[in-house]
Write an enzyme that holds these catalytic residues in place. Structure first.
Site, PDB file in Angstrom:
ATOM      1  N   ASN A 141       0.827  -1.213   0.000  1.00  0.00           N
ATOM      2  CA  ASN A 141       0.000   0.000   0.000  1.00  0.00           C
ATOM      3  C   ASN A 141       0.862   1.264   0.000  1.00  0.00           C
ATOM      4  OD1 ASN A 141      -3.072  -0.420   0.178  1.00  0.00           O
ATOM      5  ND2 ASN A 141      -2.241  -2.020   1.509  1.00  0.00           N
ATOM      6  N   GLN A 167      -6.488  -6.837  -1.968  1.00  0.00           N
ATOM      7  CA  GLN A 167      -5.362  -5.887  -2.020  1.00  0.00           C
ATOM      8  C   GLN A 167      -5.327  -5.096  -3.312  1.00  0.00           C
ATOM      9  OE1 GLN A 167      -1.407  -6.859  -0.802  1.00  0.00           O
ATOM     10  NE2 GLN A 167      -1.982  -6.092   1.205  1.00  0.00           N
ATOM     11  N   ASP A 213     -10.703   0.340  14.723  1.00  0.00           N
ATOM     12  CA  ASP A 213     -11.370   0.039  13.443  1.00  0.00           C
ATOM     13  C   ASP A 213     -12.819   0.519  13.416  1.00  0.00           C
ATOM     14  OD1 ASP A 213      -9.029  -1.165  12.533  1.00  0.00           O
ATOM     15  OD2 ASP A 213      -9.641  -3.158  13.169  1.00  0.00           O
ATOM     16  N   MET A 218       0.770  -2.426  12.324  1.00  0.00           N
ATOM     17  CA  MET A 218       0.215  -3.460  13.205  1.00  0.00           C
ATOM     18  C   MET A 218       0.399  -3.113  14.683  1.00  0.00           C
ATOM     19  SD  MET A 218      -1.070  -5.330  10.961  1.00  0.00           S
ATOM     20  CE  MET A 218      -1.549  -6.808  11.817  1.00  0.00           C
ATOM     21  N   HIS A 227      -8.475  -0.903   6.129  1.00  0.00           N
ATOM     22  CA  HIS A 227      -8.738  -2.156   6.832  1.00  0.00           C
ATOM     23  C   HIS A 227      -9.291  -3.155   5.828  1.00  0.00           C
ATOM     24  CE1 HIS A 227      -9.557  -4.663  10.307  1.00  0.00           C
ATOM     25  NE2 HIS A 227     -10.697  -4.986   9.733  1.00  0.00           N
ATOM     26  N   ASN A 253      -6.771   5.088   7.938  1.00  0.00           N
ATOM     27  CA  ASN A 253      -6.324   3.701   7.931  1.00  0.00           C
ATOM     28  C   ASN A 253      -7.032   2.964   6.799  1.00  0.00           C
ATOM     29  OD1 ASN A 253      -5.131   1.235   8.943  1.00  0.00           O
ATOM     30  ND2 ASN A 253      -7.102   0.727   9.880  1.00  0.00           N
TER      31      ASN A 253
HETATM   32  C1  GRF Z   1      -3.267  -4.609   3.983  1.00  0.00           C
HETATM   33  O1  GRF Z   1      -4.041  -5.695   3.590  1.00  0.00           O
HETATM   34  C2  GRF Z   1      -4.078  -3.675   4.838  1.00  0.00           C
HETATM   35  O2  GRF Z   1      -5.429  -3.667   4.538  1.00  0.00           O
HETATM   36  C3  GRF Z   1      -3.868  -4.214   6.213  1.00  0.00           C
HETATM   37  O3  GRF Z   1      -2.546  -4.679   6.222  1.00  0.00           O
HETATM   38  C4  GRF Z   1      -2.156  -5.035   4.908  1.00  0.00           C
HETATM   39  C5  GRF Z   1      -0.866  -4.340   4.599  1.00  0.00           C
HETATM   40  O4  GRF Z   1      -0.299  -4.788   3.393  1.00  0.00           O
HETATM   41  N1  GRF Z   1      -4.183  -3.209   7.193  1.00  0.00           N
HETATM   42  P1  GRF Z   1       0.950  -4.013   2.792  1.00  0.00           P
HETATM   43  O5  GRF Z   1       2.055  -4.024   3.819  1.00  0.00           O
HETATM   44  O6  GRF Z   1       0.509  -2.630   2.416  1.00  0.00           O
HETATM   45  O7  GRF Z   1       1.344  -4.830   1.591  1.00  0.00           O
END
Ligand code: GRF
Length: 217
Positions: free
Chosen positions: A15, A172, A146, A91, A110, A108
């Site tokens: 992301n 994703q 959330d 996280m 989710h 955020n």
């Molecule tokens: C994503 O699926 C997001 O929705 C969740 O954690 C994941 C992060 O993926 N909160 P990345 O590190 O951006 O590939």
């Protein structure tokens, strides 16, 4: 005005990468002013550095409790003067020590159709429930986990034979599409947090957030 975006991430960073690309190709009028991770070895830091972006590792294990880490995180961000703080697979549960000063400028993504499945293991839970669709939600971060108001949701079908991995990959792709739209709408002032509700162009958004098409205009 070109916006300054701080990205907070703990993992792979797909992301973060999608946001960086959107800044480069003009879908977002802004740039990533810093990419921060609470995990010094997280791939997101190496990926950001390879793009020439400023990075910062702030190991949460060095702090006695969540509030101490959150205070340090806040201090660390201030010199970068972000207009928007974007959680992208970060996280850590944030406390009001961090959330309150950034309220309205903190978003955020989710991997579920919130309010369904807050917390972890969203794809496995959607599959176990026999759901027909899944998705992702961009939302403002408020003090409850959330639970902040949605800015934008994307939906995907759940297919016969899906497992959490195949479903996560499908979701994703949508995350990478909608997060830049939502970030641009926030930076441009079209989307804002008004009390506990999100607004688009001055009108309250429904609980599922705006239509992607509206934000793409
Ligand atoms: C994503 O699926 C997001 O929705 C969740 O954690 C994941 C992060 O993926 N909160 P990345 O590190 O951006 O590939």
């Amino acid at each position: 005005m070109s916006g300054r975006i701080a990205v907070l991430a703990s993992g792979v960073g797909s992301n973060a990468e999608a946001l960086a690309e959107a800044c480069e190709d003009g879908r977002i009028d802004g740039s990533l002013c810093v990419v921060v991770s609470n995990r010094p070895a997280a791939p997101v830091l190496a990926r950001a550095a390879a793009r020439g972006l400023p990075t910062l590792a702030l190991d949460h294990r060095a702090y006695p409790d969540r509030a101490a880490f959150d205070a340090a995180l806040n201090e660390a961000l201030l010199p970068f003067a972000p207009d928007l703080v974007v959680l992208a697979g970060f996280m850590r549960i944030l406390t009001p020590t961090f959330i309150t000063p950034w309220r309205g400028r903190l978003v955020n993504i989710h991997p579920s159709l919130l309010p369904l499945y807050p917390g972890l293991d969203t794809h496995a839970r959607a599959l176990a429930a026999g759901d027909r669709e899944a998705g992702a939600t961009v939302h403002f971060v408020i003090e409850a986990l959330d639970a902040g108001p949605a800015i934008l949701q994307a939906r995907v079908p759940i297919r016969e034979g899906d497992d959490p991995g195949t479903l996560a990959a499908r979701v994703q792709l949508e995350e990478h599409r909608i997060y830049p739209l939502a970030v641009q709408a926030c930076l441009g002032g079209r989307v804002r947090l008004a009390g506990d509700r999100a607004e688009l162009d001055g009108a309250l958004l429904p609980p599922s957030g705006a239509e992607a098409a509206a934000l793409a205009r």
